[in-house]
Design a protein around this motif. Structure first.
Motif, PDB file in Angstrom:
ATOM      1  N   GLY A 228     -80.445 -23.605 -51.385  1.00  0.00           N
ATOM      2  CA  GLY A 228     -81.413 -22.559 -51.088  1.00  0.00           C
ATOM      3  C   GLY A 228     -81.843 -22.577 -49.637  1.00  0.00           C
ATOM      4  O   GLY A 228     -81.273 -23.264 -48.787  1.00  0.00           O
ATOM      5  N   GLU A 229     -82.896 -21.802 -49.354  1.00  0.00           N
ATOM      6  CA  GLU A 229     -83.371 -21.649 -47.975  1.00  0.00           C
ATOM      7  C   GLU A 229     -84.464 -22.646 -47.614  1.00  0.00           C
ATOM      8  O   GLU A 229     -84.951 -22.641 -46.482  1.00  0.00           O
ATOM      9  CB  GLU A 229     -83.913 -20.228 -47.773  1.00  0.00           C
ATOM     10  CG  GLU A 229     -82.874 -19.132 -47.927  1.00  0.00           C
ATOM     11  CD  GLU A 229     -81.902 -19.072 -46.768  1.00  0.00           C
ATOM     12  OE1 GLU A 229     -82.073 -19.857 -45.819  1.00  0.00           O
ATOM     13  OE2 GLU A 229     -80.966 -18.254 -46.829  1.00  0.00           O
ATOM     14  N   ASN A 230     -84.861 -23.498 -48.548  1.00  0.00           N
ATOM     15  CA  ASN A 230     -85.968 -24.429 -48.300  1.00  0.00           C
ATOM     16  C   ASN A 230     -85.434 -25.759 -47.763  1.00  0.00           C
ATOM     17  O   ASN A 230     -85.048 -26.643 -48.529  1.00  0.00           O
ATOM     18  CB  ASN A 230     -86.765 -24.641 -49.587  1.00  0.00           C
ATOM     19  CG  ASN A 230     -88.049 -25.411 -49.341  1.00  0.00           C
ATOM     20  OD1 ASN A 230     -88.212 -26.084 -48.317  1.00  0.00           O
ATOM     21  ND2 ASN A 230     -88.973 -25.315 -50.283  1.00  0.00           N
ATOM     22  N   ASP A 231     -85.403 -25.903 -46.433  1.00  0.00           N
ATOM     23  CA  ASP A 231     -84.890 -27.128 -45.836  1.00  0.00           C
ATOM     24  C   ASP A 231     -85.776 -28.328 -46.153  1.00  0.00           C
ATOM     25  O   ASP A 231     -85.298 -29.466 -46.212  1.00  0.00           O
ATOM     26  CB  ASP A 231     -84.763 -26.973 -44.317  1.00  0.00           C
ATOM     27  CG  ASP A 231     -83.657 -25.986 -43.939  1.00  0.00           C
ATOM     28  OD1 ASP A 231     -82.741 -25.802 -44.757  1.00  0.00           O
ATOM     29  OD2 ASP A 231     -83.711 -25.399 -42.851  1.00  0.00           O
ATOM     30  N   ASN A 232     -87.059 -28.089 -46.367  1.00  0.00           N
ATOM     31  CA  ASN A 232     -87.951 -29.198 -46.729  1.00  0.00           C
ATOM     32  C   ASN A 232     -87.553 -29.810 -48.068  1.00  0.00           C
ATOM     33  O   ASN A 232     -87.697 -31.016 -48.280  1.00  0.00           O
ATOM     34  CB  ASN A 232     -89.410 -28.715 -46.780  1.00  0.00           C
ATOM     35  CG  ASN A 232     -89.979 -28.462 -45.399  1.00  0.00           C
ATOM     36  OD1 ASN A 232     -89.792 -29.266 -44.490  1.00  0.00           O
ATOM     37  ND2 ASN A 232     -90.656 -27.339 -45.240  1.00  0.00           N
ATOM     38  N   LEU A 233     -87.034 -28.973 -48.966  1.00  0.00           N
ATOM     39  CA  LEU A 233     -86.588 -29.462 -50.269  1.00  0.00           C
ATOM     40  C   LEU A 233     -85.365 -30.364 -50.100  1.00  0.00           C
ATOM     41  O   LEU A 233     -85.231 -31.382 -50.792  1.00  0.00           O
ATOM     42  CB  LEU A 233     -86.266 -28.288 -51.184  1.00  0.00           C
ATOM     43  CG  LEU A 233     -85.847 -28.635 -52.626  1.00  0.00           C
ATOM     44  CD1 LEU A 233     -86.956 -29.412 -53.330  1.00  0.00           C
ATOM     45  CD2 LEU A 233     -85.499 -27.365 -53.395  1.00  0.00           C
ATOM     46  N   ILE A 234     -84.480 -30.019 -49.166  1.00  0.00           N
ATOM     47  CA  ILE A 234     -83.321 -30.862 -48.887  1.00  0.00           C
ATOM     48  C   ILE A 234     -83.766 -32.230 -48.405  1.00  0.00           C
ATOM     49  O   ILE A 234     -83.236 -33.266 -48.828  1.00  0.00           O
ATOM     50  CB  ILE A 234     -82.393 -30.201 -47.848  1.00  0.00           C
ATOM     51  CG1 ILE A 234     -81.798 -28.899 -48.397  1.00  0.00           C
ATOM     52  CG2 ILE A 234     -81.270 -31.159 -47.444  1.00  0.00           C
ATOM     53  CD1 ILE A 234     -80.872 -28.180 -47.440  1.00  0.00           C
ATOM     54  N   VAL A 235     -84.759 -32.246 -47.516  1.00  0.00           N
ATOM     55  CA  VAL A 235     -85.274 -33.520 -46.994  1.00  0.00           C
ATOM     56  C   VAL A 235     -85.787 -34.386 -48.132  1.00  0.00           C
ATOM     57  O   VAL A 235     -85.504 -35.591 -48.202  1.00  0.00           O
ATOM     58  CB  VAL A 235     -86.386 -33.266 -45.948  1.00  0.00           C
ATOM     59  CG1 VAL A 235     -87.060 -34.583 -45.561  1.00  0.00           C
ATOM     60  CG2 VAL A 235     -85.804 -32.602 -44.703  1.00  0.00           C
ATOM     61  N   GLN A 236     -86.514 -33.789 -49.062  1.00  0.00           N
ATOM     62  CA  GLN A 236     -87.053 -34.544 -50.203  1.00  0.00           C
ATOM     63  C   GLN A 236     -85.921 -35.115 -51.061  1.00  0.00           C
ATOM     64  O   GLN A 236     -85.982 -36.263 -51.511  1.00  0.00           O
ATOM     65  CB  GLN A 236     -87.942 -33.630 -51.048  1.00  0.00           C
ATOM     66  CG  GLN A 236     -89.223 -33.185 -50.346  1.00  0.00           C
ATOM     67  CD  GLN A 236     -89.964 -32.119 -51.131  1.00  0.00           C
ATOM     68  OE1 GLN A 236     -89.710 -31.903 -52.310  1.00  0.00           O
ATOM     69  NE2 GLN A 236     -90.892 -31.434 -50.476  1.00  0.00           N
TER      70      GLN A 236
END
Length: 348
Positions: A228-236
């Motif tokens: 998806g577009e949520n890079d913060n979610l990738i970091v998590q």
């Protein structure tokens, strides 16, 4: 007779007042911005600063991806459509045409800085050092086999590609096709990587479409995961899974440097200086686009653009540099600021 005429006049007045009220309700005084998830933190920082330092409301910024933002932006003119869209790639001619078809004939393009695309993983894991051709082999849908035949990607472990790489399953989280980061990654990594393989290069001479498909297609067998577009979610997710990798902009690495690390690419680390001096091989320009027809429709757009292109914001010591933006050279900033603040229409 007079009573009937009076009733008709009164009814007409009610209709007119209702229309005025509806128009007033549809009007807005807050700038609406959509687009790139990479540009989102930069645009948000400018919006917040603008709202605090001016008499205008804080603009609303949405993260929709570059492609999604341009689709919304080009849908038409009017209060129901966004005023500005952010992009981590340049607008395509087909998107300019779509805008024109919907009455958007003048767009101001502002390139405001640079960013790197990072392959990152958890700081609790080993830092990866990889060359672009090996990364293409890991993520391409089709690759050459030992006999030079193009086959479905058989690699499941990094070490199967190169013994210097980890003996771990290939698992990479990245952006969807609507993302400018995905577009730039395909151009700068996938298309560059495949050209190193003779079995692929020879196809270009006989079937260019097939060649482009082999180079640009990302595997869909689970080794690459659209996050998806949520890079913060990738970091998590990277924090929770030390064997996984993620693809995102340098600014997210910079803002989460205590949690994640960037892979060394072609022997070069993803650092501010390496991107600024052009040493890091996977870097791209960042943009925002202004709908000129809305400059007189929604108050504050010109002032917002002036704030974004001020040295306090996008300069070498501006607040956007603190968020990971790689500034344009001084001369380019001056030229681009003039284009932005004069609302010079884009000409492709």
């Amino acid at each position: 007779m007079k009573s009937r005429t009076l009733n008709v006049v009164l009814a007409a007045c009610v209709v007119a007042l209702t229309a005025v009220a509806a128009a007033a309700q549809d009007a807005r005084d807050t700038i609406r911005i959509v687009g790139s998830s990479t540009v989102f933190p930069f645009s948000t920082a400018v919006a917040e600063h603008f709202g605090q330092s001016s008499d205008f409301p804080t603009p609303v910024v949405e993260s929709t991806g570059s492609g999604g933002g341009l689709k919304l932006f080009c849908a038409g003119v009017g209060f129901e459509h966004p005023d500005v869209t952010n992009a981590s790639r340049r607008i395509k001619p087909s998107e300019v045409e779509r805008c024109a078809e919907n009455g958007i004939t003048e767009i101001t393009e502002v390139m405001f800085g640079f960013d790197g695309i990072v392959l990152g993983n958890s700081r609790g894991a080993r830092q990866l050092s990889i060359d672009i051709p090996d990364l293409w082999l890991a993520l391409a849908a089709e690759v050459p086999d030992a006999n030079g035949n193009i086959v479905a990607n058989p690699y499941t472990m990094w070490s199967e590609i190169n013994h210097s790489l980890p003996a771990a399953a290939i698992r990479v989280m990245g952006p969807p096709p609507t993302s400018g980061t995905r577009d730039a990654f395909v151009e700068l990594v996938m298309e560059q990587g495949c050209e190193h393989f003779e079995a692929v290069a020879v196809i270009e001479e006989s079937d260019e479409d097939r060649f482009e498909s082999i180079c640009a297609s990302v595997r869909e067998d689970g080794a690459f995961i659209e996050a998806g577009e949520n890079d913060n979610l990738i970091v998590q997710k990277l924090e929770a899974d030390p064997d996984a990798f993620g693809i995102f902009g340098f600014s997210f690495l910079d803002q989460n440097i205590n949690k994640i690390q960037g892979a060394v690419m072609n022997g070069v680390e993803p650092t501010f200086d390496n991107i600024a001096f052009g040493d890091y091989p996977v870097s791209r320009s960042l943009y925002f686009y202004v709908k000129n027809a809305h400059l007189d429709l929604v108050p504050g757009i010109a002032e917002f653009v002036a704030e974004f292109t001020s040295d306090d914001a996008w300069g070498p010591f501006g607040y956007l540099a603190d968020k990971g933006l790689i500034p344009l050279p001084d001369h380019d900033r001056a030229t681009m600021a003039e284009t932005a603040n004069s609302a010079t229409p884009l000409s492709l």
